[in-house]
Design an enzyme around this catalytic site. Structure first.
Site, short mmCIF file in Angstrom:
data_model
loop_
_atom_site.label_atom_id
_atom_site.label_comp_id
_atom_site.label_asym_id
_atom_site.label_seq_id
_atom_site.Cartn_x
_atom_site.Cartn_y
_atom_site.Cartn_z
CB SER A 19 -0.87 -0.01 1.27
OG SER A 19 -1.41 1.27 1.50
CD GLU A 65 -1.84 5.03 5.60
OE1 GLU A 65 -2.39 5.66 4.69
OE2 GLU A 65 -1.78 5.46 6.78
CE1 TYR A 116 -4.16 -1.66 5.72
CE2 TYR A 116 -3.12 0.38 5.01
CZ TYR A 116 -3.71 -0.83 4.71
OH TYR A 116 -3.86 -1.21 3.40
P1 NAP Z 1 -11.54 -4.61 1.84
O1 NAP Z 1 -12.69 -4.29 0.93
O2 NAP Z 1 -11.53 -4.06 3.22
O3 NAP Z 1 -11.44 -6.24 1.92
C1 NAP Z 1 -10.64 -6.84 2.88
C2 NAP Z 1 -10.85 -8.34 2.80
O4 NAP Z 1 -10.03 -9.01 3.78
C3 NAP Z 1 -12.28 -8.82 3.05
O5 NAP Z 1 -12.59 -9.86 2.15
C4 NAP Z 1 -12.21 -9.38 4.47
O6 NAP Z 1 -13.17 -10.36 4.75
C5 NAP Z 1 -10.82 -10.00 4.42
N1 NAP Z 1 -10.26 -10.31 5.74
C6 NAP Z 1 -10.08 -9.49 6.79
N2 NAP Z 1 -9.52 -10.13 7.82
C7 NAP Z 1 -9.35 -11.42 7.43
C8 NAP Z 1 -8.81 -12.59 8.04
N3 NAP Z 1 -8.36 -12.57 9.29
N4 NAP Z 1 -8.76 -13.75 7.32
C9 NAP Z 1 -9.23 -13.79 6.06
N5 NAP Z 1 -9.76 -12.72 5.43
C10 NAP Z 1 -9.82 -11.55 6.10
O7 NAP Z 1 -10.16 -4.19 1.15
P2 NAP Z 1 -9.83 -3.80 -0.38
O8 NAP Z 1 -10.03 -2.34 -0.56
O9 NAP Z 1 -10.47 -4.77 -1.28
O10 NAP Z 1 -8.25 -4.01 -0.38
C11 NAP Z 1 -7.67 -5.28 -0.69
C12 NAP Z 1 -6.25 -5.32 -0.13
O11 NAP Z 1 -5.47 -4.29 -0.74
C13 NAP Z 1 -6.12 -5.10 1.37
O12 NAP Z 1 -5.03 -5.87 1.83
C14 NAP Z 1 -5.79 -3.62 1.49
O13 NAP Z 1 -5.10 -3.38 2.69
C15 NAP Z 1 -4.91 -3.45 0.26
N6 NAP Z 1 -4.89 -2.12 -0.33
C16 NAP Z 1 -6.05 -1.51 -0.66
C17 NAP Z 1 -6.00 -0.27 -1.29
C18 NAP Z 1 -7.26 0.45 -1.69
O14 NAP Z 1 -7.18 1.66 -1.94
N7 NAP Z 1 -8.39 -0.24 -1.79
C19 NAP Z 1 -4.75 0.34 -1.59
C20 NAP Z 1 -3.59 -0.35 -1.25
C21 NAP Z 1 -3.65 -1.58 -0.63
P3 NAP Z 1 -14.64 -9.98 5.37
O15 NAP Z 1 -15.52 -9.64 4.18
O16 NAP Z 1 -15.02 -11.24 6.06
O17 NAP Z 1 -14.44 -8.80 6.27
N1 GDD Z 2 -12.37 7.34 6.07
C1 GDD Z 2 -12.48 8.68 6.20
N2 GDD Z 2 -13.63 9.19 6.72
N3 GDD Z 2 -11.47 9.45 5.81
C2 GDD Z 2 -11.61 10.80 5.93
C3 GDD Z 2 -12.76 11.38 6.45
C4 GDD Z 2 -13.82 10.54 6.89
O1 GDD Z 2 -14.87 10.99 7.37
N4 GDD Z 2 -12.60 12.73 6.42
C5 GDD Z 2 -11.39 12.98 5.90
N5 GDD Z 2 -10.78 11.81 5.61
C6 GDD Z 2 -9.42 11.66 5.08
C7 GDD Z 2 -8.53 10.75 5.92
O2 GDD Z 2 -8.04 11.44 7.06
C8 GDD Z 2 -7.45 10.41 4.90
O3 GDD Z 2 -6.47 11.42 4.88
C9 GDD Z 2 -8.21 10.42 3.56
O4 GDD Z 2 -9.47 11.03 3.81
C10 GDD Z 2 -8.43 9.04 2.95
O5 GDD Z 2 -9.01 8.20 3.94
P1 GDD Z 2 -9.59 6.74 3.57
O6 GDD Z 2 -10.57 6.84 2.47
O7 GDD Z 2 -10.04 6.12 4.86
O8 GDD Z 2 -8.33 6.00 2.96
P2 GDD Z 2 -6.80 5.86 3.45
O9 GDD Z 2 -5.97 6.66 2.49
O10 GDD Z 2 -6.66 6.14 4.89
O11 GDD Z 2 -6.54 4.30 3.24
C11 GDD Z 2 -6.97 3.64 2.04
O12 GDD Z 2 -5.94 3.71 1.08
C12 GDD Z 2 -4.73 3.03 1.44
C13 GDD Z 2 -3.74 3.24 0.28
O13 GDD Z 2 -3.05 4.47 0.46
C14 GDD Z 2 -7.31 2.20 2.41
O14 GDD Z 2 -7.91 1.57 1.30
C15 GDD Z 2 -6.07 1.40 2.80
O15 GDD Z 2 -6.42 0.01 2.95
C16 GDD Z 2 -5.05 1.56 1.65
O16 GDD Z 2 -3.88 0.84 1.93
#
Ligand code: NAP
Ligand code: GDD
Length: 320
Positions: free
Chosen positions: A124, A126, A148
């Site tokens: 990520s 992050e 995280y």
């Molecule tokens: P998400 O929608 O939150 O999905 C997370 C998944 O992990 C869900 O299927 C959840 O299952 C499963 N999970 C959680 N704890 C588990 C455990 N102990 N054993 C098995 N499964 C478990 O996340 P996403 O946005 O699709 O992201 C996919 C991956 O990419 C994550 O690793 C996230 O950290 C990473 N990532 C995401 C982003 C982004 O912007 N979306 C960016 C960079 C990296 P349940 O449905 O049962 O909760």
């Molecule tokens: N969630 C959330 N809710 N975020 C808020 C809010 C709110 O009400 N208001 C402002 N924000 C700001 C957060 O402080 C952060 O700076 C930004 O919006 C994005 O927040 P999220 O959408 O929660 O995403 P994230 O960047 O913290 O994390 C996501 O992206 C990562 C990749 O950079 C997640 O998908 C992580 O799993 C992923 O790794």
């Protein structure tokens, strides 16, 4: 029948898009499902009959070993994680167990059962946290700002380490934020598009948010899963940044989302100090030129197209 792939996190946003993509390419798709008292297959309900869903958990190594033995996948995509940054401060140990040590459990299971398996780790942006360089690429040092982010840095380095220690085909995709109509409601893009659609429909009046100045490089999840598959199709395993190269603030996100519905965001958004984070990531913007060169990967949907798509989906779900 094509190759077999195992997806952890198949019920999540990315898992659902990746499963669709692999099915369209003729894969047999196995999905790891953790046991819950209510079902969580909303995002994959439409393809459920084409998937093999098996019970297991990233915190339980035996379950991982057994299912690798039973299904013998050629590829494993580790998407499972406690993925919500805000919750990682209130549940730091659980976040470490799943998001960090879960990666070691899965890599170890692969090493024990079949070291020929190709492995993808969901790393990520992050991890860049308090950024050391703008834009961020594969050489930018990490400085995580949340439990995280710290856990993801561990997951990233253990993937690199198992590649170097045991010669596994283990890769890490450093993906910047990617969103879609299937994004969880707690993440800021979906919170805003869903909230704006409800306000437009007269179902609520205000939307409470935290830091409006944070900037993110937001892309479309459907584009990003293509990069995961391309990474495992390379001759040699290596790590890639996947990003659009554009950055926008939460404030701009509000302007665009509410503007699409003919609303002025300032009439509805309320800043709630309770939603501010103990440590913030102020700016993320990625340089995906290695992926463009070596994977021929480029983001197809830009920020404006993405937010319009999400607002339209949230609006359609409300008005039918
Ligand atoms: P998400 O929608 O939150 O999905 C997370 C998944 O992990 C869900 O299927 C959840 O299952 C499963 N999970 C959680 N704890 C588990 C455990 N102990 N054993 C098995 N499964 C478990 O996340 P996403 O946005 O699709 O992201 C996919 C991956 O990419 C994550 O690793 C996230 O950290 C990473 N990532 C995401 C982003 C982004 O912007 N979306 C960016 C960079 C990296 P349940 O449905 O049962 O909760
Ligand atoms: N969630 C959330 N809710 N975020 C808020 C809010 C709110 O009400 N208001 C402002 N924000 C700001 C957060 O402080 C952060 O700076 C930004 O919006 C994005 O927040 P999220 O959408 O929660 O995403 P994230 O960047 O913290 O994390 C996501 O992206 C990562 C990749 O950079 C997640 O998908 C992580 O799993 C992923 O790794």
């Amino acid at each position: 029948m094509g190759p077999t792939a195992l997806i952890t996190g198949i019920t999540g946003q990315d898992g659902s898009y990746l499963a669709e993509l692999l099915l369209s390419r003729g894969y047999r798709v196995i999905g790891l499902l953790r046991r819950t008292s209510t079902t969580s297959i909303e995002r994959i309900g439409h393809i459920q009959d084409r998937l093999t869903l098996v019970s297991g958990d990233l915190t339980d190594e035996v379950s991982l070993i057994n299912l690798l033995r039973e299904f013998r996948p050629a590829e494993v995509y580790n998407l499972a994680a406690q993925s919500f940054v805000q919750v990682s401060w209130s549940q730091p140990v659980l976040t470490g167990e799943t998001t960090a040590l879960g990666v070691t459990r899965l890599l170890d299971a692969i090493r024990i059962v079949d070291p020929e398996i190709r492995f993808y780790q969901a790393s990520s942006s992050e991890m860049f946290g308090r950024v050391r360089q703008v834009p961020q690429d594969e050489t930018t040092p990490f400085y995580p700002r949340s439990p995280y982010g710290v856990a993801k840095v561990y997951g990233h380095w253990i993937t690199v380490n198992y590649r170097e220690s045991y010669g596994l085909f283990a890769t890490s995709g450093i993906l910047f934020n990617h969103e879609s109509p299937r994004r969880g409601l707690e993440f800021v893009t979906r919170k805003v598009t869903h909230g704006a659609a409800r306000i437009a429909a007269g179902l609520q009046r205000e939307l409470r948010l935290g830091n409006l100045e944070a900037r993110r490089d937001w892309g479309y999840a459907g584009d990003y899963v293509e990069a995961m598959v391309a990474m495992l199709a390379r001759d040699e395993p290596t790590d890639y940044v996947i990003a659009t190269g554009q950055t926008h603030s939460v404030r701009e996100l509000c302007e665009v989302a509410f503007g699409t519905l003919g609303l002025n965001w300032e009439d509805h958004v309320v800043v709630d100090p309770a939603l501010l984070r103990p440590a913030e990531v102020d700016l993320l913007v990625g340089d995906a030129s290695r992926a463009a060169r070596e994977l021929s990967w480029r983001a197809q949907v830009d920020f404006y197209g993405l937010i319009e798509m999400m607002v339209a989906a949230d609006r359609a779900a409300l008005v039918g």
